[in-house]
Motif scaffolding. Structure first.
Motif, PDB file in Angstrom:
ATOM      1  N   GLN A 108     -29.650  36.432 -17.390  1.00  0.00           N
ATOM      2  CA  GLN A 108     -29.881  35.028 -17.248  1.00  0.00           C
ATOM      3  C   GLN A 108     -31.181  34.662 -17.771  1.00  0.00           C
ATOM      4  O   GLN A 108     -32.346  35.083 -17.377  1.00  0.00           O
ATOM      5  CB  GLN A 108     -29.722  34.402 -15.891  1.00  0.00           C
ATOM      6  CG  GLN A 108     -29.680  33.118 -15.679  1.00  0.00           C
ATOM      7  CD  GLN A 108     -29.121  32.617 -14.494  1.00  0.00           C
ATOM      8  OE1 GLN A 108     -29.283  33.209 -13.395  1.00  0.00           O
ATOM      9  NE2 GLN A 108     -28.853  31.235 -14.351  1.00  0.00           N
ATOM     10  N   ALA A 109     -31.102  33.939 -18.942  1.00  0.00           N
ATOM     11  CA  ALA A 109     -32.403  33.308 -19.620  1.00  0.00           C
ATOM     12  C   ALA A 109     -32.606  31.892 -18.735  1.00  0.00           C
ATOM     13  O   ALA A 109     -31.958  31.390 -18.440  1.00  0.00           O
ATOM     14  CB  ALA A 109     -32.146  33.112 -20.940  1.00  0.00           C
ATOM     15  N   PRO A 110     -34.040  31.610 -18.570  1.00  0.00           N
ATOM     16  CA  PRO A 110     -34.137  30.167 -18.294  1.00  0.00           C
ATOM     17  C   PRO A 110     -33.388  28.846 -18.882  1.00  0.00           C
ATOM     18  O   PRO A 110     -33.202  28.832 -20.118  1.00  0.00           O
ATOM     19  CB  PRO A 110     -35.701  29.821 -18.533  1.00  0.00           C
ATOM     20  CG  PRO A 110     -36.310  31.409 -18.666  1.00  0.00           C
ATOM     21  CD  PRO A 110     -35.166  32.107 -19.265  1.00  0.00           C
ATOM     22  N   GLY A 111     -32.717  28.411 -17.868  1.00  0.00           N
ATOM     23  CA  GLY A 111     -31.884  27.309 -18.364  1.00  0.00           C
ATOM     24  C   GLY A 111     -30.692  27.246 -18.883  1.00  0.00           C
ATOM     25  O   GLY A 111     -29.730  26.574 -19.511  1.00  0.00           O
ATOM     26  N   LYS A 112     -30.106  28.867 -18.820  1.00  0.00           N
ATOM     27  CA  LYS A 112     -28.978  29.180 -19.362  1.00  0.00           C
ATOM     28  C   LYS A 112     -28.054  29.732 -18.123  1.00  0.00           C
ATOM     29  O   LYS A 112     -28.669  30.160 -16.892  1.00  0.00           O
ATOM     30  CB  LYS A 112     -28.980  30.127 -20.358  1.00  0.00           C
ATOM     31  CG  LYS A 112     -29.625  29.509 -21.605  1.00  0.00           C
ATOM     32  CD  LYS A 112     -29.542  30.603 -22.979  1.00  0.00           C
ATOM     33  CE  LYS A 112     -30.107  30.086 -24.093  1.00  0.00           C
ATOM     34  NZ  LYS A 112     -29.959  30.911 -25.139  1.00  0.00           N
ATOM     35  N   GLU A 113     -26.789  29.707 -18.392  1.00  0.00           N
ATOM     36  CA  GLU A 113     -26.112  30.480 -17.371  1.00  0.00           C
ATOM     37  C   GLU A 113     -26.180  31.792 -17.471  1.00  0.00           C
ATOM     38  O   GLU A 113     -26.654  32.658 -18.469  1.00  0.00           O
ATOM     39  CB  GLU A 113     -24.426  30.111 -17.725  1.00  0.00           C
ATOM     40  CG  GLU A 113     -24.257  28.487 -17.498  1.00  0.00           C
ATOM     41  CD  GLU A 113     -22.783  28.267 -17.422  1.00  0.00           C
ATOM     42  OE1 GLU A 113     -22.287  27.016 -17.312  1.00  0.00           O
ATOM     43  OE2 GLU A 113     -22.053  29.038 -17.729  1.00  0.00           O
ATOM     44  N   ARG A 114     -25.895  32.523 -16.472  1.00  0.00           N
ATOM     45  CA  ARG A 114     -25.860  34.044 -16.265  1.00  0.00           C
ATOM     46  C   ARG A 114     -24.544  34.482 -17.114  1.00  0.00           C
ATOM     47  O   ARG A 114     -23.317  34.047 -17.156  1.00  0.00           O
ATOM     48  CB  ARG A 114     -25.771  34.665 -15.072  1.00  0.00           C
ATOM     49  CG  ARG A 114     -25.897  35.835 -14.686  1.00  0.00           C
ATOM     50  CD  ARG A 114     -25.802  36.279 -13.054  1.00  0.00           C
ATOM     51  NE  ARG A 114     -26.729  35.813 -12.482  1.00  0.00           N
ATOM     52  CZ  ARG A 114     -27.375  35.802 -11.200  1.00  0.00           C
ATOM     53  NH1 ARG A 114     -26.547  36.709 -10.625  1.00  0.00           N
ATOM     54  NH2 ARG A 114     -28.261  35.348 -10.818  1.00  0.00           N
ATOM     55  N   GLU A 115     -25.203  35.549 -17.812  1.00  0.00           N
ATOM     56  CA  GLU A 115     -23.886  36.065 -19.122  1.00  0.00           C
ATOM     57  C   GLU A 115     -23.799  37.528 -18.671  1.00  0.00           C
ATOM     58  O   GLU A 115     -24.762  38.194 -18.453  1.00  0.00           O
ATOM     59  CB  GLU A 115     -24.172  35.593 -20.243  1.00  0.00           C
ATOM     60  CG  GLU A 115     -25.588  36.279 -20.970  1.00  0.00           C
ATOM     61  CD  GLU A 115     -25.861  36.149 -22.439  1.00  0.00           C
ATOM     62  OE1 GLU A 115     -25.043  35.341 -23.032  1.00  0.00           O
ATOM     63  OE2 GLU A 115     -26.944  36.385 -22.906  1.00  0.00           O
ATOM     64  N   GLY A 116     -22.461  38.126 -19.031  1.00  0.00           N
ATOM     65  CA  GLY A 116     -22.354  39.529 -18.980  1.00  0.00           C
ATOM     66  C   GLY A 116     -22.753  40.176 -20.278  1.00  0.00           C
ATOM     67  O   GLY A 116     -22.903  39.794 -21.279  1.00  0.00           O
ATOM     68  N   VAL A 117     -23.528  41.268 -19.903  1.00  0.00           N
ATOM     69  CA  VAL A 117     -23.978  42.176 -20.961  1.00  0.00           C
ATOM     70  C   VAL A 117     -23.503  43.405 -21.185  1.00  0.00           C
ATOM     71  O   VAL A 117     -23.031  43.692 -22.225  1.00  0.00           O
ATOM     72  CB  VAL A 117     -25.715  42.635 -20.699  1.00  0.00           C
ATOM     73  CG1 VAL A 117     -26.060  43.596 -21.554  1.00  0.00           C
ATOM     74  CG2 VAL A 117     -26.406  41.308 -20.556  1.00  0.00           C
ATOM     75  N   ALA A 118     -22.815  44.110 -20.159  1.00  0.00           N
ATOM     76  CA  ALA A 118     -22.006  45.260 -20.209  1.00  0.00           C
ATOM     77  C   ALA A 118     -21.514  45.695 -18.923  1.00  0.00           C
ATOM     78  O   ALA A 118     -21.914  45.154 -17.855  1.00  0.00           O
ATOM     79  CB  ALA A 118     -23.015  46.536 -20.729  1.00  0.00           C
ATOM     80  N   THR A 119     -20.247  46.340 -18.909  1.00  0.00           N
ATOM     81  CA  THR A 119     -19.699  46.750 -17.852  1.00  0.00           C
ATOM     82  C   THR A 119     -19.088  48.152 -18.017  1.00  0.00           C
ATOM     83  O   THR A 119     -19.115  48.485 -19.179  1.00  0.00           O
ATOM     84  CB  THR A 119     -18.430  45.923 -17.636  1.00  0.00           C
ATOM     85  OG1 THR A 119     -17.388  46.151 -18.418  1.00  0.00           O
ATOM     86  CG2 THR A 119     -18.945  44.560 -17.297  1.00  0.00           C
ATOM     87  N   ILE A 120     -18.937  49.127 -16.800  1.00  0.00           N
ATOM     88  CA  ILE A 120     -18.685  50.286 -17.055  1.00  0.00           C
ATOM     89  C   ILE A 120     -17.532  50.533 -15.877  1.00  0.00           C
ATOM     90  O   ILE A 120     -17.939  50.127 -14.776  1.00  0.00           O
ATOM     91  CB  ILE A 120     -19.714  51.230 -17.118  1.00  0.00           C
ATOM     92  CG1 ILE A 120     -19.068  52.570 -17.554  1.00  0.00           C
ATOM     93  CG2 ILE A 120     -20.360  51.214 -15.834  1.00  0.00           C
ATOM     94  CD1 ILE A 120     -20.304  53.544 -17.642  1.00  0.00           C
ATOM     95  N   ASP A 121     -16.460  51.182 -16.106  1.00  0.00           N
ATOM     96  CA  ASP A 121     -15.479  51.499 -15.236  1.00  0.00           C
ATOM     97  C   ASP A 121     -15.519  52.888 -14.527  1.00  0.00           C
ATOM     98  O   ASP A 121     -16.669  53.611 -14.827  1.00  0.00           O
ATOM     99  CB  ASP A 121     -13.855  51.160 -15.597  1.00  0.00           C
ATOM    100  CG  ASP A 121     -13.503  52.181 -16.694  1.00  0.00           C
ATOM    101  OD1 ASP A 121     -12.470  51.802 -17.237  1.00  0.00           O
ATOM    102  OD2 ASP A 121     -14.165  53.174 -16.796  1.00  0.00           O
TER     103      ASP A 121
END
Length: 125
Positions: free
Chosen positions: A39-52
Motif C-alpha cells: 500500500q502506497a500513501p493515498g492508494k488502495e492496498r494491492e496484491g503483489v504476489a500469492t503462492i498456494d
C-alpha cells in the motif's frame, strides 16, 4: 489463529534489491494460500504476489520478472525477493494468510483474514 511478522524492508536506490520475510506462528504455511500486498500513501492496498500449497506463484503484472515469492515450509517463513526495484514499488508491504483455501488463491485483500504489521520499502530515484 495465525500470527505473522514481516522483516527486511528498508531504503534502496532504484535498481537495487531487497528480500522480505514473513515468519508465521500458530499454524503451518503448507496448508493454505499466502500473499504479499502493498500500500502506497493515498492508494488502495494491492496484491503483489500469492503462492498456494503447491508452490505455484501468481504475480501482479507490475512486478513480473522482478519479484519472486517463495516459502520455506520447514521454517514456516514466506519470502519476497525484490530485484530491479523502482520508485513505484515504494510502500508498506504486508504478508497475509487465507486459511480457507490452499489453491486458486484470491487476489483481493478482503479474502485474507490474517495480516502482519507491515514493513516499509522505500525506493529512491
Amino acid at each position: 489463529q495465525v500470527q505473522l511478522v514481516e522483516a527486511g524492508g528498508g531504503s534502496v536506490q532504484a535498481g537495487g534489491s531487497l528480500r522480505l520475510s514473513c515468519a508465521a506462528s500458530g499454524s503451518s504455511y503448507s496448508t493454505y494460500c499466502m500473499g504479499w500486498f502493498r500500500q502506497a500513501p493515498g492508494k488502495e492496498r494491492e496484491g503483489v504476489a500469492t503462492i498456494d500449497i503447491h508452490n505455484r506463484p501468481i504475480y501482479a503484472d507490475s512486478v513480473k520478472g522482478r519479484f519472486t515469492i517463495s516459502k520455506d515450509n520447514a521454517k514456516n517463513t514466506l519470502y519476497l525477493q525484490m530485484n530491479s526495484l523502482e520508485p513505484e514499488d515504494t510502500g508498506m508491504y504486508y504478508c497475509a494468510a487465507d486459511t480457507r483455501r490452499g489453491a486458486y488463491c484470491y487476489w483481493v485483500s478482503r479474502e485474507y483474514a490474517y495480516w502482519g504489521q507491515g514493513t516499509q520499502v522505500t525506493v529512491a530515484s
